[in-house]
Enzyme design. Structure first.
Site, PDB file in Angstrom:
ATOM      1  N   ASP A   9       1.963  22.902  -0.891  1.00 56.94           N
ATOM      2  CA  ASP A   9       1.735  21.956  -1.997  1.00 56.94           C
ATOM      3  C   ASP A   9       0.288  21.474  -2.164  1.00 56.94           C
ATOM      4  O   ASP A   9       0.054  20.274  -2.364  1.00 56.94           O
ATOM      5  CB  ASP A   9       2.659  20.735  -1.843  1.00 56.94           C
ATOM      6  CG  ASP A   9       4.141  21.083  -1.874  1.00 56.94           C
ATOM      7  OD1 ASP A   9       4.482  22.272  -2.027  1.00 56.94           O
ATOM      8  OD2 ASP A   9       4.976  20.161  -1.734  1.00 56.94           O
ATOM      9  N   ASP A  47       5.219  22.440  -5.515  1.00 59.04           N
ATOM     10  CA  ASP A  47       6.186  21.421  -5.927  1.00 59.04           C
ATOM     11  C   ASP A  47       6.297  21.527  -7.451  1.00 59.04           C
ATOM     12  O   ASP A  47       5.269  21.517  -8.145  1.00 59.04           O
ATOM     13  CB  ASP A  47       5.639  20.052  -5.481  1.00 59.04           C
ATOM     14  CG  ASP A  47       6.713  19.036  -5.136  1.00 59.04           C
ATOM     15  OD1 ASP A  47       7.747  19.412  -4.554  1.00 59.04           O
ATOM     16  OD2 ASP A  47       6.508  17.835  -5.443  1.00 59.04           O
ATOM     17  N   HIS A  49       8.675  20.161 -10.463  1.00 56.66           N
ATOM     18  CA  HIS A  49       9.789  19.316 -10.897  1.00 56.66           C
ATOM     19  C   HIS A  49       9.959  19.310 -12.417  1.00 56.66           C
ATOM     20  O   HIS A  49       8.956  19.201 -13.148  1.00 56.66           O
ATOM     21  CB  HIS A  49       9.554  17.865 -10.464  1.00 56.66           C
ATOM     22  CG  HIS A  49       9.449  17.650  -8.987  1.00 56.66           C
ATOM     23  ND1 HIS A  49      10.391  18.099  -8.103  1.00 56.66           N
ATOM     24  CD2 HIS A  49       8.514  16.996  -8.241  1.00 56.66           C
ATOM     25  CE1 HIS A  49      10.041  17.738  -6.882  1.00 56.66           C
ATOM     26  NE2 HIS A  49       8.911  17.089  -6.922  1.00 56.66           N
ATOM     27  N   HIS A  53      13.218  14.631 -13.155  1.00 53.83           N
ATOM     28  CA  HIS A  53      13.662  14.846 -11.769  1.00 53.83           C
ATOM     29  C   HIS A  53      14.129  13.540 -11.117  1.00 53.83           C
ATOM     30  O   HIS A  53      13.503  12.494 -11.290  1.00 53.83           O
ATOM     31  CB  HIS A  53      12.538  15.462 -10.929  1.00 53.83           C
ATOM     32  CG  HIS A  53      13.027  16.034  -9.652  1.00 53.83           C
ATOM     33  ND1 HIS A  53      12.887  15.390  -8.450  1.00 53.83           N
ATOM     34  CD2 HIS A  53      13.715  17.165  -9.399  1.00 53.83           C
ATOM     35  CE1 HIS A  53      13.458  16.121  -7.493  1.00 53.83           C
ATOM     36  NE2 HIS A  53      13.957  17.215  -8.057  1.00 53.83           N
ATOM     37  N   HIS A  82       5.360  13.333 -10.688  1.00 49.02           N
ATOM     38  CA  HIS A  82       4.308  14.212 -10.156  1.00 49.02           C
ATOM     39  C   HIS A  82       4.749  15.662 -10.259  1.00 49.02           C
ATOM     40  O   HIS A  82       5.945  15.959 -10.308  1.00 49.02           O
ATOM     41  CB  HIS A  82       4.013  13.864  -8.687  1.00 49.02           C
ATOM     42  CG  HIS A  82       5.173  14.152  -7.776  1.00 49.02           C
ATOM     43  ND1 HIS A  82       6.229  13.284  -7.623  1.00 49.02           N
ATOM     44  CD2 HIS A  82       5.462  15.228  -7.002  1.00 49.02           C
ATOM     45  CE1 HIS A  82       7.111  13.800  -6.791  1.00 49.02           C
ATOM     46  NE2 HIS A  82       6.690  14.988  -6.405  1.00 49.02           N
ATOM     47  N   LYS A 107       9.516  24.950  -5.593  1.00 50.31           N
ATOM     48  CA  LYS A 107      10.628  24.164  -5.058  1.00 50.31           C
ATOM     49  C   LYS A 107      10.704  22.839  -5.776  1.00 50.31           C
ATOM     50  O   LYS A 107       9.720  22.385  -6.355  1.00 50.31           O
ATOM     51  CB  LYS A 107      10.448  23.955  -3.554  1.00 50.31           C
ATOM     52  CG  LYS A 107       9.196  23.187  -3.192  1.00 50.31           C
ATOM     53  CD  LYS A 107       8.998  23.099  -1.685  1.00 50.31           C
ATOM     54  CE  LYS A 107       7.755  22.317  -1.341  1.00 50.31           C
ATOM     55  NZ  LYS A 107       7.775  20.903  -1.740  1.00 50.31           N
ATOM     56  N   CYS A 152       6.401  17.096   3.113  1.00 54.56           N
ATOM     57  CA  CYS A 152       6.718  18.519   2.926  1.00 54.56           C
ATOM     58  C   CYS A 152       6.275  19.401   4.093  1.00 54.56           C
ATOM     59  O   CYS A 152       6.969  20.360   4.435  1.00 54.56           O
ATOM     60  CB  CYS A 152       6.168  18.998   1.594  1.00 54.56           C
ATOM     61  SG  CYS A 152       7.056  18.229   0.216  1.00 54.56           S
TER      62      CYS A 152
HETATM   63  C1  VGL Z   1       5.771  15.839  -1.452  1.00 51.74           C
HETATM   64  C2  VGL Z   1       6.592  13.775  -1.986  1.00 51.74           C
HETATM   65  C3  VGL Z   1       7.197  14.289  -3.111  1.00 51.74           C
HETATM   66  C4  VGL Z   1       4.952  16.665  -0.516  1.00 51.74           C
HETATM   67  C5  VGL Z   1       6.377  16.372  -2.566  1.00 51.74           C
HETATM   68  O1  VGL Z   1       4.449  17.733  -0.928  1.00 51.74           O
HETATM   69  O2  VGL Z   1       4.797  16.238   0.662  1.00 51.74           O
HETATM   70  N1  VGL Z   1       5.897  14.539  -1.158  1.00 51.74           N
HETATM   71  N2  VGL Z   1       7.087  15.585  -3.395  1.00 51.74           N
HETATM   72 ZN    ZN Z   2       7.804  16.272  -5.241  1.00 50.54          ZN
END
Ligand code: VGL
Ligand code: ZN
Length: 198
Positions: A9, A47, A49, A53, A82, A107, A152
């Site tokens: 990410d 990431d 979404h 979401h 986000h 994801k 993550c």
């Molecule tokens: C993440 C919060 C929400 C991450 C992703 O990449 O750690 N954290 N979505």
């Molecule tokens: Zn996320």
């Protein structure tokens, strides 16, 4: 036994100026690019979404970002909107060497379930397919880097260890969010699982 670098990410929304900025998130990019040159295989996660979401605080009446709620699959932190599919915030950091990647795994696209781990959604049951990809390529040694250490990256590394991969987390190439001690807790969980923090 081949080794893979899994880059979690490294996207604009997790870097300074982004919607869910991780302090120093952009500082790790040059080091990650260098690490890619040592790897047999490079996998990026993204990431990704939908705008509605269920991990977004905006989808819950009266909720604020960073509130903790209970979803059908368990506890869930609510986040600012986000990494919305197709947005600039969901793009990889512009300096990340995306061209070096063998595979990009998205994801978090299921509106009803968050997906911190690169292996399973947050119900800890629904697979993303990454395990099969790694096994069929014979990639048994996995190094994890990226954002965020305590969400993550940690969830991905813990799942990988549970699945029997040989796992390391390269901590100097990760940065954490750290809400309510989540970073110390994640590092303790990683160590307890026998994962080397390098
Ligand atoms: C993440 C919060 C929400 C991450 C992703 O990449 O750690 N954290 N979505
Ligand atoms: Zn996320």
């Amino acid at each position: 036994m081949a080794q893979a670098l899994i880059v979690i990410d490294v996207q604009n929304d997790f870097c300074p100026g982004g919607a869910l900025a991780v302090a120093g998130g952009d500082q790790i990019v040059p080091g990650i690019n260098a690490q890619m040159q040592q790897a047999n295989a490079v996998i990026l996660t993204q990431d990704w979404h939908p705008a509605n979401h269920s991990s977004f605080a905006s989808q819950h009446a009266g909720a604020a970002p960073y509130d903790l709620v209970t979803m059908p699959y368990g506890p869930q932190v609510l986040w600012p909107d986000h990494c919305v599919q197709g947005s600039a915030g969901a793009e990889f950091h512009p300096a990340l060497d995306v061209a070096r990647a063998d595979m990009i795994l998205r994801k978090g696209f299921n509106p009803a379930i968050d997906s911190y781990s690169a292996f399973f959604e947050n119900d800890q049951r629904t697979p993303t397919g990454l395990e099969g990809y790694l096994r069929i390529r014979g990639l048994t040694r996995l190094d994890f880097v990226g954002l965020a250490t305590d969400f993550c990256v940690a969830w991905s590394a813990l799942d990988a260890a549970r699945l029997g991969f040989e796992v390391r987390v390269l901590t100097s190439l990760c940065r954490g969010i750290d809400i309510d001690g989540s970073l110390a807790r994640a590092e303790a969980d990683l160590r307890a699982a026998g994962i080397s923090l390098v």
